[in-house]
Scaffold this motif. Structure first.
Motif, PDB file in Angstrom:
ATOM      1  N   ARG A 362      20.161  32.337 -53.448  1.00 17.60           N
ATOM      2  CA  ARG A 362      19.348  33.269 -52.664  1.00 17.60           C
ATOM      3  C   ARG A 362      19.258  32.840 -51.208  1.00 17.60           C
ATOM      4  NH1 ARG A 362      15.076  32.765 -55.453  1.00 17.60           N
ATOM      5  NH2 ARG A 362      13.842  31.384 -54.126  1.00 17.60           N
ATOM      6  N   GLU A 363      19.017  31.553 -50.986  1.00 17.14           N
ATOM      7  CA  GLU A 363      18.881  31.063 -49.610  1.00 17.14           C
ATOM      8  C   GLU A 363      20.193  31.168 -48.847  1.00 17.14           C
ATOM      9  OE1 GLU A 363      17.264  27.152 -50.016  1.00 17.14           O
ATOM     10  OE2 GLU A 363      15.198  27.881 -50.275  1.00 17.14           O
ATOM     11  N   SER A 364      21.297  30.916 -49.528  1.00 15.55           N
ATOM     12  CA  SER A 364      22.613  31.045 -48.887  1.00 15.55           C
ATOM     13  C   SER A 364      22.873  32.489 -48.471  1.00 15.55           C
ATOM     14  CB  SER A 364      23.705  30.561 -49.843  1.00 15.55           C
ATOM     15  OG  SER A 364      24.987  30.816 -49.308  1.00 15.55           O
ATOM     16  N   LEU A 365      22.562  33.414 -49.378  1.00 16.38           N
ATOM     17  CA  LEU A 365      22.766  34.832 -49.068  1.00 16.38           C
ATOM     18  C   LEU A 365      21.849  35.273 -47.931  1.00 16.38           C
ATOM     19  CD1 LEU A 365      23.960  37.625 -49.638  1.00 16.38           C
ATOM     20  CD2 LEU A 365      22.194  37.933 -51.385  1.00 16.38           C
ATOM     21  N   SER A 366      20.592  34.849 -47.974  1.00 19.80           N
ATOM     22  CA  SER A 366      19.639  35.223 -46.927  1.00 19.80           C
ATOM     23  C   SER A 366      20.116  34.746 -45.559  1.00 19.80           C
ATOM     24  CB  SER A 366      18.265  34.632 -47.243  1.00 19.80           C
ATOM     25  OG  SER A 366      17.343  34.926 -46.218  1.00 19.80           O
ATOM     26  N   THR A 367      20.627  33.521 -45.504  1.00 24.93           N
ATOM     27  CA  THR A 367      21.142  32.976 -44.238  1.00 24.93           C
ATOM     28  C   THR A 367      22.314  33.804 -43.727  1.00 24.93           C
ATOM     29  OG1 THR A 367      20.451  30.736 -44.830  1.00 24.93           O
ATOM     30  CG2 THR A 367      22.171  30.942 -43.148  1.00 24.93           C
ATOM     31  N   ARG A 368      23.227  34.165 -44.607  1.00 25.45           N
ATOM     32  CA  ARG A 368      24.387  34.969 -44.216  1.00 25.45           C
ATOM     33  C   ARG A 368      23.961  36.347 -43.736  1.00 25.45           C
ATOM     34  NH1 ARG A 368      27.552  35.906 -48.912  1.00 25.45           N
ATOM     35  NH2 ARG A 368      29.016  36.920 -47.491  1.00 25.45           N
ATOM     36  N   MET A 369      22.995  36.955 -44.429  1.00 22.30           N
ATOM     37  CA  MET A 369      22.524  38.287 -44.029  1.00 22.30           C
ATOM     38  C   MET A 369      21.834  38.239 -42.673  1.00 22.30           C
ATOM     39  SD  MET A 369      21.144  40.136 -47.488  1.00 22.30           S
ATOM     40  CE  MET A 369      22.299  40.956 -48.590  1.00 22.30           C
ATOM     41  N   HIS A 370      20.982  37.215 -42.463  1.00 20.22           N
ATOM     42  CA  HIS A 370      20.324  37.058 -41.160  1.00 20.22           C
ATOM     43  C   HIS A 370      21.370  36.972 -40.047  1.00 20.22           C
ATOM     44  CE1 HIS A 370      16.479  36.302 -43.127  1.00 20.22           C
ATOM     45  NE2 HIS A 370      15.907  36.198 -41.943  1.00 20.22           N
ATOM     46  N   HIS A 371      22.350  36.105 -40.244  1.00 16.70           N
ATOM     47  CA  HIS A 371      23.389  35.919 -39.234  1.00 16.70           C
ATOM     48  C   HIS A 371      24.121  37.229 -38.944  1.00 16.70           C
ATOM     49  CE1 HIS A 371      26.648  33.982 -37.021  1.00 16.70           C
ATOM     50  NE2 HIS A 371      27.512  34.595 -37.807  1.00 16.70           N
ATOM     51  N   SER A 372      24.478  37.962 -39.989  1.00 17.90           N
ATOM     52  CA  SER A 372      25.261  39.200 -39.842  1.00 17.90           C
ATOM     53  C   SER A 372      24.488  40.273 -39.090  1.00 17.90           C
ATOM     54  CB  SER A 372      25.685  39.731 -41.210  1.00 17.90           C
ATOM     55  OG  SER A 372      26.484  38.798 -41.895  1.00 17.90           O
ATOM     56  N   VAL A 373      23.236  40.530 -39.509  1.00 20.44           N
ATOM     57  CA  VAL A 373      22.493  41.643 -38.894  1.00 20.44           C
ATOM     58  C   VAL A 373      22.048  41.320 -37.477  1.00 20.44           C
ATOM     59  CG1 VAL A 373      21.781  42.642 -41.093  1.00 20.44           C
ATOM     60  CG2 VAL A 373      20.280  40.994 -39.951  1.00 20.44           C
ATOM     61  N   LEU A 374      21.843  40.040 -37.165  1.00 20.77           N
ATOM     62  CA  LEU A 374      21.504  39.699 -35.779  1.00 20.77           C
ATOM     63  C   LEU A 374      22.702  39.917 -34.861  1.00 20.77           C
ATOM     64  CD1 LEU A 374      19.267  36.528 -36.260  1.00 20.77           C
ATOM     65  CD2 LEU A 374      18.541  38.831 -35.616  1.00 20.77           C
ATOM     66  N   LEU A 375      23.906  39.567 -35.345  1.00 23.33           N
ATOM     67  CA  LEU A 375      25.119  39.861 -34.578  1.00 23.33           C
ATOM     68  C   LEU A 375      25.293  41.365 -34.395  1.00 23.33           C
ATOM     69  CD1 LEU A 375      27.804  37.404 -36.040  1.00 23.33           C
ATOM     70  CD2 LEU A 375      26.755  37.329 -33.771  1.00 23.33           C
ATOM     71  N   LEU A 376      25.078  42.123 -35.465  1.00 18.93           N
ATOM     72  CA  LEU A 376      25.221  43.582 -35.404  1.00 18.93           C
ATOM     73  C   LEU A 376      24.175  44.195 -34.480  1.00 18.93           C
ATOM     74  CD1 LEU A 376      25.934  44.233 -39.197  1.00 18.93           C
ATOM     75  CD2 LEU A 376      27.508  44.768 -37.324  1.00 18.93           C
ATOM     76  N   SER A 377      22.951  43.680 -34.527  1.00 18.03           N
ATOM     77  CA  SER A 377      21.883  44.204 -33.658  1.00 18.03           C
ATOM     78  C   SER A 377      22.234  44.035 -32.192  1.00 18.03           C
ATOM     79  CB  SER A 377      20.561  43.484 -33.953  1.00 18.03           C
ATOM     80  OG  SER A 377      20.132  43.722 -35.270  1.00 18.03           O
ATOM     81  N   LYS A 378      22.728  42.843 -31.837  1.00 24.24           N
ATOM     82  CA  LYS A 378      23.104  42.586 -30.443  1.00 24.24           C
ATOM     83  C   LYS A 378      24.258  43.490 -30.006  1.00 24.24           C
ATOM     84  CE  LYS A 378      21.626  37.764 -30.751  1.00 24.24           C
ATOM     85  NZ  LYS A 378      22.062  36.359 -30.912  1.00 24.24           N
ATOM     86  N   ALA A 379      25.247  43.666 -30.891  1.00 24.04           N
ATOM     87  CA  ALA A 379      26.399  44.502 -30.545  1.00 24.04           C
ATOM     88  C   ALA A 379      25.997  45.963 -30.387  1.00 24.04           C
ATOM     89  CB  ALA A 379      27.481  44.362 -31.621  1.00 24.04           C
ATOM     90  N   ILE A 380      25.164  46.459 -31.283  1.00 25.55           N
ATOM     91  CA  ILE A 380      24.744  47.869 -31.223  1.00 25.55           C
ATOM     92  C   ILE A 380      23.879  48.125 -30.000  1.00 25.55           C
ATOM     93  CG2 ILE A 380      23.296  49.616 -32.357  1.00 25.55           C
ATOM     94  CD1 ILE A 380      24.349  48.502 -35.048  1.00 25.55           C
ATOM     95  N   SER A 381      22.916  47.234 -29.729  1.00 21.89           N
ATOM     96  CA  SER A 381      22.029  47.464 -28.574  1.00 21.89           C
ATOM     97  C   SER A 381      22.786  47.358 -27.259  1.00 21.89           C
ATOM     98  CB  SER A 381      20.850  46.487 -28.596  1.00 21.89           C
ATOM     99  OG  SER A 381      21.293  45.149 -28.549  1.00 21.89           O
ATOM    100  N   ALA A 382      23.834  46.516 -27.229  1.00 24.95           N
ATOM    101  CA  ALA A 382      24.623  46.367 -26.004  1.00 24.95           C
ATOM    102  C   ALA A 382      25.473  47.601 -25.723  1.00 24.95           C
ATOM    103  CB  ALA A 382      25.515  45.137 -26.107  1.00 24.95           C
TER     104      ALA A 382
END
Length: 453
Positions: A362-382
């Protein structure tokens, strides 16, 4: 400069503000709240630490609330109190008990966050603006007293919560938004619903984002659909500007009986139909209508919970420092026979703990999801026009453990927060939706300061 101070009433004075002595070197001359400012007398008191005292006449003139912690910003010779946040929407009623109809509770929950983060917020619509006075009659909410109306200056910042694309695209609404941005220079965040295809196009240009994207074609031809179903055996046909899972068709090619199956929502029912050919399926669903407002997307073989597909809703918000943060992650389990995982289609919400009891996984998946959506958030807002302050992602996890982006929503629904174990996430996402206005106000003050230098 930015500080958080208690706003108190100063008795026995007129046109006066008293501040802690650490403000003395600033040579202040004006006090402002929202879009209104006035010149007055500034005095300094060594006994004050975290208070600012304002004479009653000025409190009334500027509509500043009493006994509240708010932020103070300084630019040139102006002390700016706030932020004053206007939440812009439509669909008002004549009732003070439910001024925004069924969405009144939704907005009340946002407004209950204001005291904890040091802002003053209200809800308003186009009809409540007094252009000649530069004021707005806002709806305020107090947990003890309920809803009330108060005249205040136009706000520092506007948080867009228009309910749907039709209202957003209305010519009168567009004109008002433009006037507030152009004439009053008011930052307006989350200004529009995302177009699914525009989001995908922008992410496709980012090399590091491509692996999150299922193959997607906008305005597909029949040959496009045929090729994709032959290649992936499983596709979705969905409206480019849809929401709430409406109008989505899941198409599956069966190799056992050489047929095509289509799952979709029909009114209150989940339907599954069999067709002997893809051509008959398309003809039946669209009856000769153009697919110019649709896109076709590769189906992903999602992980399952009790034999039902699961995807994930992840909320991200910018905080008062302008940084992206993940505020909520929840699994959405599809209802029986449903084409989507939406609650109104029989879906249910599960926490990561419920879906993945094994802590390490669970913790491994949560870390991967956090990393992915933060990258996507920055790309979309930019790449998106306007100021994006929050995003709701629909994310898939396939049987190989790969993460996929299905949709990104600029005005995400809050159905996942019905789960009792997501109360803290609910509160955090609402807090940051408002706290981001502190950052935008500070940015606006810094720009004004730069103009004076």
């Amino acid at each position: 400069m930015k500080e958080k101070l208690w706003i108190r009433s100063l008795q026995g004075y007129e046109e006066t503000v008293k501040l802690p002595t650490r403000f003395k070197h600033l040579q202040l001359k004006k006090l402002s709240f929202g879009a209104r400012a006035c010149t007055l007398q500034f005095e300094y008191d060594s006994t004050l630490k975290d208070d600012i005292l304002i004479s009653e006449d000025m409190m009334k003139l500027l509509s500043i609330p009493h006994d509240r912690q708010l932020h103070v910003f300084v630019h040139s010779d102006v002390l700016d109190i706030g932020p004053l946040i206007g939440i812009f929407t439509a669909g008002f009623t004549e009732s003070l008990l439910r001024p925004i109809g069924e969405r009144s509770l939704f907005f009340a929950k946002f407004l209950t966050m204001e005291k904890s983060i040091g802002v003053n917020a209200f809800v308003f619509g186009a009809h409540l603006i007094n252009w000649s006075e530069g004021t707005v009659e806002g709806y305020f909410y107090d947990e003890k007293q309920g809803w009330s109306k108060r005249m205040v200056p136009l706000p520092h910042v506007i948080y867009d919560r228009l309910p749907n694309r039709k209202t957003e695209n209305h010519a009168a609404i567009q004109k008002i938004k433009q006037r507030l941005k152009d004439e009053y220079l008011i930052p307006w965040y989350n200004p529009g619903f995302f177009n699914k295809w525009e989001i995908f196009k922008s992410l496709q240009t980012e090399g590091s984002m491509k692996h999150y994207l299922p193959e997607t074609i906008y305005q597909p031809t029949f040959l496009d659909i045929q090729r994709m179903i032959d290649q992936h055996k499983h596709i979705y046909i969905k409206p480019a500007n849809g929401s709430l899972g409406l109008g989505i068709y899941q198409v599956i090619a069966s190799s056992t009986d050489h047929a095509y199956y289509c799952r979709y929502r029909d009114g209150e029912e989940n339907r599954l139909q069999k067709f002997t050919s893809l051509k008959k399926l398309i003809q039946h669903l669209f009856k000769g209508k153009s697919l110019q407002n649709y896109l076709v997307q590769q189906g992903i073989h999602l992980i399952r919970y009790e034999s039902r597909p699961v995807d994930f809703r992840i909320h991200t918000n910018k905080d008062q420092d302008g940084k992206w943060r993940v505020t909520a992650i929840a699994g959405k389990v599809a209802g029986k026979g449903s084409v989507t995982t939406h609650l109104n289609n029989g879906g249910m919400i599960k926490t990561l703990e419920e879906l993945f009891p094994e802590q390490k996984k669970r913790e491994s998946l949560s870390t991967r999801m956090h990393h992915s959506v933060l990258l996507l958030s920055k790309a979309i807002s930019a790449s998106t026009e306007g100021i994006v302050g929050e995003i709701g992602f629909d994310i898939g996890l396939d049987k190989n453990g790969d993460i996929w982006l299905f949709e990104a929503n600029s005005k995400p629904g809050r159905a996942i927060f019905s789960h009792p174990k997501l109360k803290m996430a609910d509160r955090l996402s609402r807090q940051l939706s408002m706290a981001y206005a502190i950052y935008l106000t500070e940015q606006g003050v810094d720009q004004l300061e730069a103009q004076y230098q």
